[in-house]
Motif scaffolding. Structure first.
Motif, short mmCIF file in Angstrom:
data_model
loop_
_atom_site.label_atom_id
_atom_site.label_comp_id
_atom_site.label_asym_id
_atom_site.label_seq_id
_atom_site.Cartn_x
_atom_site.Cartn_y
_atom_site.Cartn_z
N ALA A 118 -11.92 -2.93 3.98
CA ALA A 118 -12.24 -1.31 4.10
C ALA A 118 -11.58 -0.96 5.45
N SER A 119 -11.27 -1.64 6.43
CA SER A 119 -10.63 -1.37 7.63
C SER A 119 -9.00 -1.10 7.56
N ILE A 120 -8.65 -1.61 6.32
CA ILE A 120 -7.15 -1.54 6.29
C ILE A 120 -6.70 -0.55 5.14
N PRO A 121 -6.26 0.67 5.73
CA PRO A 121 -6.10 1.82 4.92
C PRO A 121 -5.24 1.64 3.66
N GLY A 122 -4.16 0.92 3.84
CA GLY A 122 -3.22 0.62 3.08
C GLY A 122 -3.62 -0.46 1.91
N VAL A 123 -4.61 -1.21 1.99
CA VAL A 123 -5.11 -1.98 0.76
C VAL A 123 -5.79 -1.15 -0.20
N THR A 124 -5.36 -1.58 -1.47
CA THR A 124 -5.93 -1.27 -2.52
C THR A 124 -6.52 -2.01 -3.50
N ALA A 125 -6.29 -3.24 -3.51
CA ALA A 125 -6.75 -4.35 -4.15
C ALA A 125 -7.15 -5.76 -3.27
N VAL A 126 -8.43 -6.37 -3.79
CA VAL A 126 -8.76 -7.33 -3.30
C VAL A 126 -9.24 -8.51 -4.00
N ALA A 127 -8.77 -9.75 -3.98
CA ALA A 127 -9.19 -10.96 -4.98
C ALA A 127 -9.83 -12.06 -4.19
N GLY A 186 -14.74 -0.21 -1.52
CA GLY A 186 -13.88 0.88 -1.65
C GLY A 186 -12.42 0.42 -2.34
N LYS A 187 -12.25 -0.79 -3.03
CA LYS A 187 -10.88 -1.17 -3.46
C LYS A 187 -11.34 -2.04 -4.67
N ALA A 188 -10.13 -1.97 -5.38
CA ALA A 188 -10.32 -2.83 -6.68
C ALA A 188 -10.63 -4.26 -6.28
N LEU A 189 -11.32 -4.85 -7.08
CA LEU A 189 -11.72 -6.10 -6.68
C LEU A 189 -11.80 -7.10 -8.13
N LEU A 190 -11.22 -8.44 -7.71
CA LEU A 190 -11.04 -9.36 -8.76
C LEU A 190 -11.85 -10.53 -8.00
N ILE A 191 -12.62 -11.14 -8.90
CA ILE A 191 -13.49 -12.39 -8.37
C ILE A 191 -12.90 -13.53 -9.40
N LYS A 216 -13.73 -3.37 -10.93
CA LYS A 216 -13.98 -4.67 -10.60
C LYS A 216 -13.82 -5.57 -11.94
N SER A 217 -13.38 -6.91 -11.51
CA SER A 217 -13.26 -7.89 -12.84
C SER A 217 -13.38 -9.29 -12.42
N PHE A 218 -13.60 -10.02 -13.26
CA PHE A 218 -14.05 -11.53 -13.36
C PHE A 218 -13.26 -12.28 -14.02
N ILE A 219 -12.78 -13.46 -13.53
CA ILE A 219 -11.97 -14.49 -14.32
C ILE A 219 -12.54 -15.62 -13.98
N SER A 220 -12.94 -16.46 -15.24
CA SER A 220 -13.25 -17.71 -14.88
C SER A 220 -11.98 -18.92 -14.72
N LEU A 221 -12.23 -19.53 -13.75
CA LEU A 221 -11.25 -20.88 -13.48
C LEU A 221 -11.85 -21.81 -14.10
N ALA A 243 -1.00 -10.42 -12.50
CA ALA A 243 -1.05 -9.57 -13.87
C ALA A 243 -2.08 -8.57 -13.32
N TRP A 244 -3.21 -8.69 -12.79
CA TRP A 244 -4.04 -7.86 -12.54
C TRP A 244 -3.95 -6.86 -11.54
N ALA A 245 -3.21 -7.24 -10.45
CA ALA A 245 -3.03 -6.58 -9.19
C ALA A 245 -2.01 -5.38 -9.71
N THR A 246 -0.89 -5.66 -10.69
CA THR A 246 -0.11 -4.79 -10.94
C THR A 246 -0.61 -3.53 -11.22
N ARG A 247 -1.70 -3.21 -11.59
CA ARG A 247 -2.18 -1.95 -11.97
C ARG A 247 -2.56 -1.10 -10.73
N TYR A 248 -2.89 -1.92 -9.70
CA TYR A 248 -3.37 -1.26 -8.31
C TYR A 248 -2.49 -1.16 -7.32
N LEU A 249 -1.15 -1.81 -7.58
CA LEU A 249 -0.23 -1.64 -6.24
C LEU A 249 0.72 -0.53 -6.52
#
Length: 418
Positions: A118-127, A186-191, A216-221, A243-249
Motif C-alpha cells: 500500500a505504500s508503493i504507489p506504482g504497484v498494481t499487483a501482489v502475489a 488496494g492491489k490485485a492479489l494472487l495467493i 483476488k485469486s487463488f492457485i493451488s500448488l 499469466a495472472w499479472a498480465t491483466r494488471y501490469l
C-alpha cells in the motif's frame, strides 16, 4: 540470461545486496521478490521464480533483507524492517528508470509484501507464495535461548541455525493486525499455496483470501513443499503468476517487436528503462547497450564506443584466424584487447589494440601476423573514415547483405599478403 548486480541503500543507510534478472529483450514490467524468513536472494525459489518471470518479460529484483546474505545491518528487527527494505528496493528501482508494478513474496516475505504494497504507489499487483496470514506464525519455528538475561538482542535457533532477534521482535508482530492490513491492500492479489504445506498450513491461504477485497485469486500448488525446492513447482508458480499479472501490469510503451534486419544491419530501439538503455536487434540475436552509471546510465550493456571496439577486435581475430589457417601457422588461440582512448594528439579517435596468441612463430611470421592485423576490414574502415548517410523513414527497410562483403574483404587482406 542477463543478471545484473543491483545494490541499494535502505532507510537506515545500510547497503542491501540484490540481483536484477532480465532477459535479452526489453522487460515489459518490473517486480521485487521478497524471500522467506532467514533465507536470502540465492534460495531456489527466489532464483528460479525470478529467472522464469524474466523469461516471460518481467524483470525481477531479488535482494537480501537487512542482515542476511550479502546485505549490511542486523537481522531480526521485525516485519517493519522488512517492509521498509521492500519500499527502498522499489524506490531504488524506480530511480534507475524501472518502475516496479509487481511484488512477489515467499513465506514470511509474503507477509512483508502484503504490509509494504500500500505504500508503493506504482504497484498494481501482489502475489504471495506459501505465506502465513499472521506474521506471528514465524514464532512457532523460533527456539529462544533459555539462558538469555533479558537484555539486548535475543539469541535464537531457527531451523538448526543460530540467529539474534531484536528484543521487541515478538511484541512488534503481536501488534500487527493482518486482517485490517490485508483488507486495505488496494492491489490485485494472487495467493499460491500447496494444500499439503507442512510449514504454513493451507488455512493461512484461506484467511488471507477471505480478508482481501477483490480482485483476488487463488492457485493451488498441489503437492509442492513449502520452500518450492522442486524446479517444476517453482516454474509452474512463475508461469501462473506471469499469466495472472498480465491483466494488471501496464502495457509496454512499444508493443510492436522490432523488425530483425538482414546481414550486418541493426535495429536500435529505446527500452524506456533508464536514461540511455537501448535494445539492439541483429539478424542473429539481440542485446542491450547503455552508458556507465557515472554519466547517468545503468551499465546494463556495452557503450556505443565499446561496440565499435568490439567490432575492431572481432574483425582482427577473425582475419588473423583466416590468415593463420591459410599459412598453416601453429597458432591455437588468438586474442585482441581493444580500448577506445578518446581523441589523440592529431584530433582523431585513438583505439589501443593488444594482440596475443598461443603458438611459437618465427620473427618473420610474427611480423606478418601484425601486418595482417592492420589490414583487417574494420581497421581500414576506422583508419580511412566513413560516410554516414542519414534518412528519415517510416519503416526500416531490410539492410543490404554486407556480411558477405566483409568476409570477402578479410579474404582479400590475406591474399594481398600471401
Amino acid at each position: 540470461m542477463p543478471t545484473e548486480e543491483f545494490s541499494f541503500i535502505n532507510a537506515k543507510g545500510e547497503q542491501l545486496s540484490g540481483r536484477l534478472e532480465t532477459s535479452d529483450t526489453p522487460a515489459r514490467s518490473y517486480a521485487v521478490f521478497a524471500h522467506c524468513f532467514t533465507c536470502d536472494k540465492t534460495s531456489l525459489a527466489a532464483t528460479r521464480i525470478s529467472r522464469r518471470l524474466a523469461e516471460k518479460g518481467i524483470g525481477v529484483l531479488r535482494f537480501d533483507f537487512t542482515g542476511l546474505g550479502d546485505s549490511e545491518g542486523e537481522f531480526g528487527n521485525g516485519l517493519s524492517c522488512d517492509r521498509t527494505d521492500i519500499i527502498a528496493a522499489a524506490e531504488s528501482m524506480a530511480a534507475s528508470g524501472r518502475k516496479v508494478e509487481l511484488l512477489v513474496g515467499h513465506s514470511f516475505g509474503g507477509a512483508a509484501v502484503l504490509s509494504a504494497a500500500a505504500s508503493i504507489p506504482g504497484v498494481t499487483a501482489v502475489a504471495v507464495l506459501a505465506a502465513p496470514f499472521d506474521p506471528e506464525h514465524v514464532l512457532t519455528h523460533v527456539e529462544t535461548d533459555t539462558e538469555h538475561d533479558g537484555e539486548g538482542r535475543v539469541p535464537v535457533n531457527i531451523g538448526g541455525r543460530a540467529f539474534e532477534l531484536a528484543p521487541d521482535f515478538a511484541s512488534e508482530l503481536a501488534r500487527y493486525e493482518p486482517e485490517v492490513e490485508i483488507a486495505k491492500l488496494g492491489k490485485a492479489l494472487l495467493i499460491l499455496h500447496a494444500p499439503t504445506d507442512a510449514v504454513v498450513s493451507i488455512g493461512n491461504a484461506t484467511r488471507i483470501y477471505t480478508s482481501a477485497r477483490h480482485p483476488k485469486s487463488f492457485i493451488s500448488l498441489d503437492d509442492a513443499d513449502h520452500l518450492l525446492t522442486r524446479r517444476r513447482d517453482a516454474e509452474y508458480a512463475a508461469d501462473c503468476l506471469s499469466a495472472w499479472a498480465t491483466r494488471y501490469l501496464e502495457a509496454p510503451a512499444t508493443a510492436t517487436k522490432p523488425q530483425l534486419p538482414n546481414g550486418d544491419g541493426v535495429v536500435v530501439t529505446e527500452t524506456g528503462a533508464g536514461k540511455f538503455q537501448v535494445h539492439v536487434a541483429t539478424a542473429s540475436g539481440s542485446f542491450m547497450a547503455d552508458e556507465p552509471v557515472s554519466v547517468g546510465g545503468m551499465a546494463s550493456g556495452p557503450t556505443p564506443y565499446g561496440l565499435v571496439s568490439a567490432g575492431l577486435g572481432a574483425c582482427t581475430v577473425m582475419t588473423l584466424r583466416l590468415y593463420a589457417d591459410r599459412k598453416s601457422l601453429p597458432i591455437t588461440a588468438i586474442r585482441a584487447e581493444v580500448t577506445h582512448n578518446g581523441k589523440g594528439a592529431d584530433g582523431r579517435d585513438e583505439f589501443d589494440r593488444q594482440i596475443s596468441y598461443d603458438g611459437k612463430l618465427s620473427t618473420d611470421q610474427h611480423e606478418s601476423v601484425m601486418r595482417i592485423a592492420d589490414k583487417c576490414p574494420v581497421h581500414r574502415t576506422l583508419e580511412a573514415s566513413s560516410a554516414v548517410v542519414t534518412h528519415s523513414v517510416v519503416e526500416l527497410s531490410p539492410a543490404p547483405d554486407t556480411a558477405s562483403q566483409h568476409a570477402e574483404a578479410m579474404d582479400e587482406a590475406c591474399r594481398q599478403n600471401s
